[in-house]
Design a protein around this motif. Structure first.
Motif, PDB file in Angstrom:
ATOM      1  N   ALA A   1       1.026  -1.405   0.264  1.00 31.45           N
ATOM      2  CA  ALA A   1       0.088   0.002  -0.189  1.00 31.45           C
ATOM      3  C   ALA A   1       1.163   1.335   0.200  1.00 31.45           C
ATOM      4  CB  ALA A   1      -0.512  -0.350   0.816  1.00 31.45           C
ATOM      5  N   VAL A   2       2.104   1.548   1.005  1.00 28.42           N
ATOM      6  CA  VAL A   2       2.842   2.105   0.804  1.00 28.42           C
ATOM      7  C   VAL A   2       3.626   1.953  -0.492  1.00 28.42           C
ATOM      8  CG1 VAL A   2       4.719   3.608   2.004  1.00 28.42           C
ATOM      9  CG2 VAL A   2       3.506   2.210   3.163  1.00 28.42           C
ATOM     10  N   TRP A   3       4.226   1.633  -0.938  1.00 31.89           N
ATOM     11  CA  TRP A   3       4.366   1.154  -2.914  1.00 31.89           C
ATOM     12  C   TRP A   3       3.623   1.745  -3.318  1.00 31.89           C
ATOM     13  CZ3 TRP A   3       3.794  -1.098  -6.579  1.00 31.89           C
ATOM     14  CH2 TRP A   3       4.770  -0.910  -8.135  1.00 31.89           C
ATOM     15  N   ILE A   4       2.586   1.671  -3.269  1.00 37.89           N
ATOM     16  CA  ILE A   4       1.482   2.192  -4.208  1.00 37.89           C
ATOM     17  C   ILE A   4       1.154   3.560  -3.955  1.00 37.89           C
ATOM     18  CG2 ILE A   4      -0.820   1.945  -5.079  1.00 37.89           C
ATOM     19  CD1 ILE A   4      -0.794  -1.292  -4.501  1.00 37.89           C
ATOM     20  N   GLN A   5       1.177   3.685  -2.731  1.00 39.66           N
ATOM     21  CA  GLN A   5       0.482   5.457  -3.306  1.00 39.66           C
ATOM     22  C   GLN A   5       1.985   6.236  -3.529  1.00 39.66           C
ATOM     23  OE1 GLN A   5       1.071   8.102   0.251  1.00 39.66           O
ATOM     24  NE2 GLN A   5       2.785   7.057   0.473  1.00 39.66           N
ATOM     25  N   ASN A   6       2.763   5.474  -2.755  1.00 44.85           N
ATOM     26  CA  ASN A   6       4.083   6.634  -3.269  1.00 44.85           C
ATOM     27  C   ASN A   6       4.310   6.381  -4.888  1.00 44.85           C
ATOM     28  OD1 ASN A   6       5.111   6.753  -0.686  1.00 44.85           O
ATOM     29  ND2 ASN A   6       6.731   4.816  -0.503  1.00 44.85           N
ATOM     30  N   ARG A   7       3.756   5.536  -5.704  1.00 41.27           N
ATOM     31  CA  ARG A   7       3.994   5.101  -6.998  1.00 41.27           C
ATOM     32  C   ARG A   7       3.236   6.693  -7.335  1.00 41.27           C
ATOM     33  NH1 ARG A   7       7.849   3.919  -9.684  1.00 41.27           N
ATOM     34  NH2 ARG A   7       6.908   3.171 -11.836  1.00 41.27           N
ATOM     35  N   LEU A   8       1.606   6.573  -6.365  1.00 39.38           N
ATOM     36  CA  LEU A   8       0.833   7.121  -7.549  1.00 39.38           C
ATOM     37  C   LEU A   8       1.042   9.249  -6.654  1.00 39.38           C
ATOM     38  CD1 LEU A   8      -2.530   6.318  -5.757  1.00 39.38           C
ATOM     39  CD2 LEU A   8      -2.193   6.604  -8.613  1.00 39.38           C
ATOM     40  N   TYR A   9       1.305   8.887  -5.806  1.00 36.14           N
ATOM     41  CA  TYR A   9       1.703  10.851  -5.618  1.00 36.14           C
ATOM     42  C   TYR A   9       3.147  10.833  -6.585  1.00 36.14           C
ATOM     43  CZ  TYR A   9      -1.117  11.523  -2.143  1.00 36.14           C
ATOM     44  OH  TYR A   9      -2.620  11.911  -1.839  1.00 36.14           O
ATOM     45  N   LYS A  10       3.294  10.080  -7.084  1.00 37.46           N
ATOM     46  CA  LYS A  10       5.181  10.881  -8.041  1.00 37.46           C
ATOM     47  C   LYS A  10       4.379  11.075  -8.961  1.00 37.46           C
ATOM     48  CE  LYS A  10       9.009   8.056  -5.779  1.00 37.46           C
ATOM     49  NZ  LYS A  10      10.076   7.125  -5.770  1.00 37.46           N
ATOM     50  N   LYS A  11       3.548  10.343  -9.393  1.00 39.88           N
ATOM     51  CA  LYS A  11       3.099  10.390 -11.346  1.00 39.88           C
ATOM     52  C   LYS A  11       1.993  11.370 -11.109  1.00 39.88           C
ATOM     53  CE  LYS A  11       1.475   7.462 -14.254  1.00 39.88           C
ATOM     54  NZ  LYS A  11       0.969   5.788 -14.706  1.00 39.88           N
ATOM     55  N   LEU A  12       1.514  11.441  -9.897  1.00 41.82           N
ATOM     56  CA  LEU A  12      -0.394  11.831  -9.875  1.00 41.82           C
ATOM     57  C   LEU A  12      -0.114  13.563  -8.976  1.00 41.82           C
ATOM     58  CD1 LEU A  12      -2.806   9.663 -10.009  1.00 41.82           C
ATOM     59  CD2 LEU A  12      -1.609  10.626 -11.840  1.00 41.82           C
ATOM     60  N   ALA A  13       0.397  14.076  -8.601  1.00 39.93           N
ATOM     61  CA  ALA A  13       0.643  14.595  -7.371  1.00 39.93           C
ATOM     62  C   ALA A  13       0.584  16.575  -8.280  1.00 39.93           C
ATOM     63  CB  ALA A  13       1.833  14.727  -6.254  1.00 39.93           C
ATOM     64  N   PHE A  14       1.232  16.434  -9.403  1.00 42.58           N
ATOM     65  CA  PHE A  14       1.192  17.660  -9.684  1.00 42.58           C
ATOM     66  C   PHE A  14       0.406  17.727 -11.109  1.00 42.58           C
ATOM     67  CE2 PHE A  14       5.487  18.150  -7.468  1.00 42.58           C
ATOM     68  CZ  PHE A  14       5.590  19.209  -6.369  1.00 42.58           C
ATOM     69  N   ARG A  15      -0.448  16.173 -11.885  1.00 41.79           N
ATOM     70  CA  ARG A  15      -1.281  16.505 -12.829  1.00 41.79           C
ATOM     71  C   ARG A  15      -2.347  17.347 -12.189  1.00 41.79           C
ATOM     72  NH1 ARG A  15      -1.559  10.734 -15.577  1.00 41.79           N
ATOM     73  NH2 ARG A  15       0.340  11.189 -16.239  1.00 41.79           N
TER      74      ARG A  15
END
Length: 390
Positions: free
Chosen positions: A13-27
Motif C-alpha cells: 500500500a505504501v509503495w502504491i501510494q508513493n507511485r501514485l503521488y510521484k506520477k499524479l501529484a502535480f497532474r
C-alpha cells in the motif's frame, strides 16, 4: 504468518501510494500567481494573489509554494527569510480533492525599481511524507515601482512666462503677447496692431513691436555619482535615491504648463531594457550607455521618464564632469536643471558658461556644502529631504 502477510500488504500500500503521488501529484494541479497592480509608486501597497486549483480526486496533504523576490518588496515580514538582496516566502496549502484555494499577500514597496518573479517552486509529498516532490512553475511577473517625487513646492519651478521666454533673432511668427515697444507702421501690419496713443503723439501711424520668442524648455541632468571621487559603483545609495526623487519632482512640475522636457544622465538602465530609436542611446558592443531622451511634453512623456528612473542601475557610466563636457552639444534647452549630490569647480564652471550663453541654470544639491558659489542659482535641499524622509 498473518503478521508477515499484513506487513506485505502495508508495504504494498505504501509503495502504491508513493507511485501514485510521484506520477499524479502535480497532474491537473493549476497554480497561478498575479499582482493586483503592475505599476505603483514607492511606499504604495499592492497584493500578490496565489490561486491553487486541484482538479483531480487525489488530495495533496501538504503543498508549499516557494516565492523569491527582491528584499525591497516587504511581504510576510514575520515568516520571510532574507538573503542578501533576495526575500523568500513559503506559502503552505492543504489541497483536498477538486478544491480551489486563493491566498492574498500584502506587499509594501520600499524602493523604486523593476522587480521580477520569474519562477515559483512547488514542493509536495505523499500521505506519509516519504516522498519529496518539486516542480518549478513559470509565472513571469514584473512590477515597476516608480520613484515618489519629492515635494518641492517651496522652490519655484514654474515657467517664467506663459507665452515665451527668450528673445531670439529670427522666428517664423512673432509672439503677440510679448510687446517690446512701438515702431512705425509699414503698411503690412493689420489694423488691430496700431498703437493709437503713440500714433497721436508721433503724428504718424505707429504699431506694436512684437519680438519673436522661443518657448521655454527644460533639460534635467541627473548625476549618478554620490561623490566626486566615486568610480562606477555608488557609495552613498540613499543620497542617489533622493536625487532620483528630486528629478522626478522636476519632471512632474512641467506637466501643468506642457513645458517640453528632456532627461539626460551619466547613469544607465537595467540590461534588459529595450532602447528605442530616438529616445535612448543605442547599445554598442554591450557597453552600458548613458541616458539621453527625446524632448517632449505632457503626462505620458513624464510617466515615460519616471519609468526610466525606476530602471536606473546603481552605478554611473562616466565621471559627471567629463560627461558634461562631452554632452553639452545635446543641451539645447532654455533651462538646465542639474541634480547632484555634490558640486565641484568643473560643475560650477559648466553652469557659468551656460548662464553666460543665456541658459537659465538651476542646481539642486543633495549634500550640505559650505562656501557655495554666490553667482549660481543653487538650492541646498538636504534639510528638505530629511524632513520628508522622517
Amino acid at each position: 504468518m498473518e503478521f508477515i502477510a499484513l506487513l506485505i500488504v502495508i508495504a504494498l500500500a505504501v509503495w502504491i501510494q508513493n507511485r501514485l503521488y510521484k506520477k499524479l501529484a502535480f497532474r491537473d494541479l493549476d497554480y497561478e500567481c498575479t499582482l493586483s497592480q503592475t505599476e505603483v509608486f514607492e511606499g504604495d501597497e499592492l497584493e500578490l494573489i496565489e490561486t491553487v486549483t486541484n482538479n483531480k480526486w487525489l488530495p495533496l496533504p501538504w503543498l508549499k509554494a516557494e516565492i523569491s523576490t527582491s528584499k525591497y518588496l516587504e511581504i510576510a515580514e514575520k515568516t520571510a527569510t532574507i538573503n542578501e538582496s533576495v526575500r523568500t516566502i513559503s506559502s503552505f496549502f492543504v489541497m483536498k480533492s477538486y478544491r480551489k484555494v486563493e491566498r492574498r499577500w500584502k506587499i509594501k514597496t520600499c524602493r523604486r525599481g523593476s522587480f521580477k518573479i520569474q519562477n515559483i517552486t512547488l514542493v509536495s509529498t505523499d500521505l506519509l511524507g516519504n516522498v519529496a516532490l518539486s516542480q518549478p512553475i513559470p509565472v513571469n511577473l514584473e512590477l515597476t515601482v516608480l520613484p515618489r517625487p519629492l515635494n518641492l513646492d517651496e522652490i519655484y519651478l514654474s515657467p517664467r512666462y506663459t507665452s515665451g521666454e527668450l528673445v531670439v533673432k529670427r522666428h517664423l511668427l512673432e509672439d503677440p503677447f510679448y510687446i517690446a515697444g512701438v515702431r512705425e507702421y509699414t503698411g503690412r501690419e493689420p489694423i488691430n496692431r496700431i498703437h493709437w496713443n503713440a500714433t497721436a503723439k508721433e503724428q504718424k501711424f505707429m504699431v506694436y513691436n512684437n519680438e519673436c520668442t522661443s518657448r521655454q524648455s527644460v533639460t534635467v541632468l541627473l548625476n549618478m555619482q554620490s561623490r566626486a571621487d566615486e568610480h562606477h559603483s555608488i557609495i552613498e545609495r540613499d543620497k542617489i535615491e533622493n536625487a532620483i526623487r528630486c528629478a522626478a519632482a522636476v519632471f512632474e512640475s512641467t506637466m501643468d504648463n506642457q513645458t517640453p522636457l528632456r532627461f539626460m544622465s551619466n547613469g544607465t538602465m537595467t540590461e534588459d531594457t529595450e532602447h528605442n530609436a530616438g529616445k535612448f542611446a543605442v547599445k554598442e558592443e554591450n557597453k552600458p550607455q548613458d541616458i539621453l531622451t527625446a524632448e517632449y511634453w505632457g503626462e505620458e512623456h513624464v510617466l515615460h521618464l519616471l519609468r526610466i528612473l525606476s530602471k536606473l542601475q546603481d552605478y554611473s557610466v562616466s565621471d559627471f564632469s567629463a560627461w558634461l563636457e562631452n554632452n553639452q552639444d545635446n543641451m539645447g534647452s532654455t533651462d538646465l536643471v542639474i541634480v547632484s549630490c555634490y558640486i565641484n569647480d568643473e560643475i560650477a564652471d559648466f553652469a557659468r558658461i551656460k548662464s553666460a550663453n543665456g541658459v537659465h541654470v538651476r542646481i539642486f544639491l543633495l549634500n550640505k556644502a559650505e562656501d557655495l558659489p554666490a553667482d549660481l542659482e543653487i538650492y541646498d535641499i538636504t534639510e528638505l529631504v530629511e524632513e520628508q524622509s522622517a
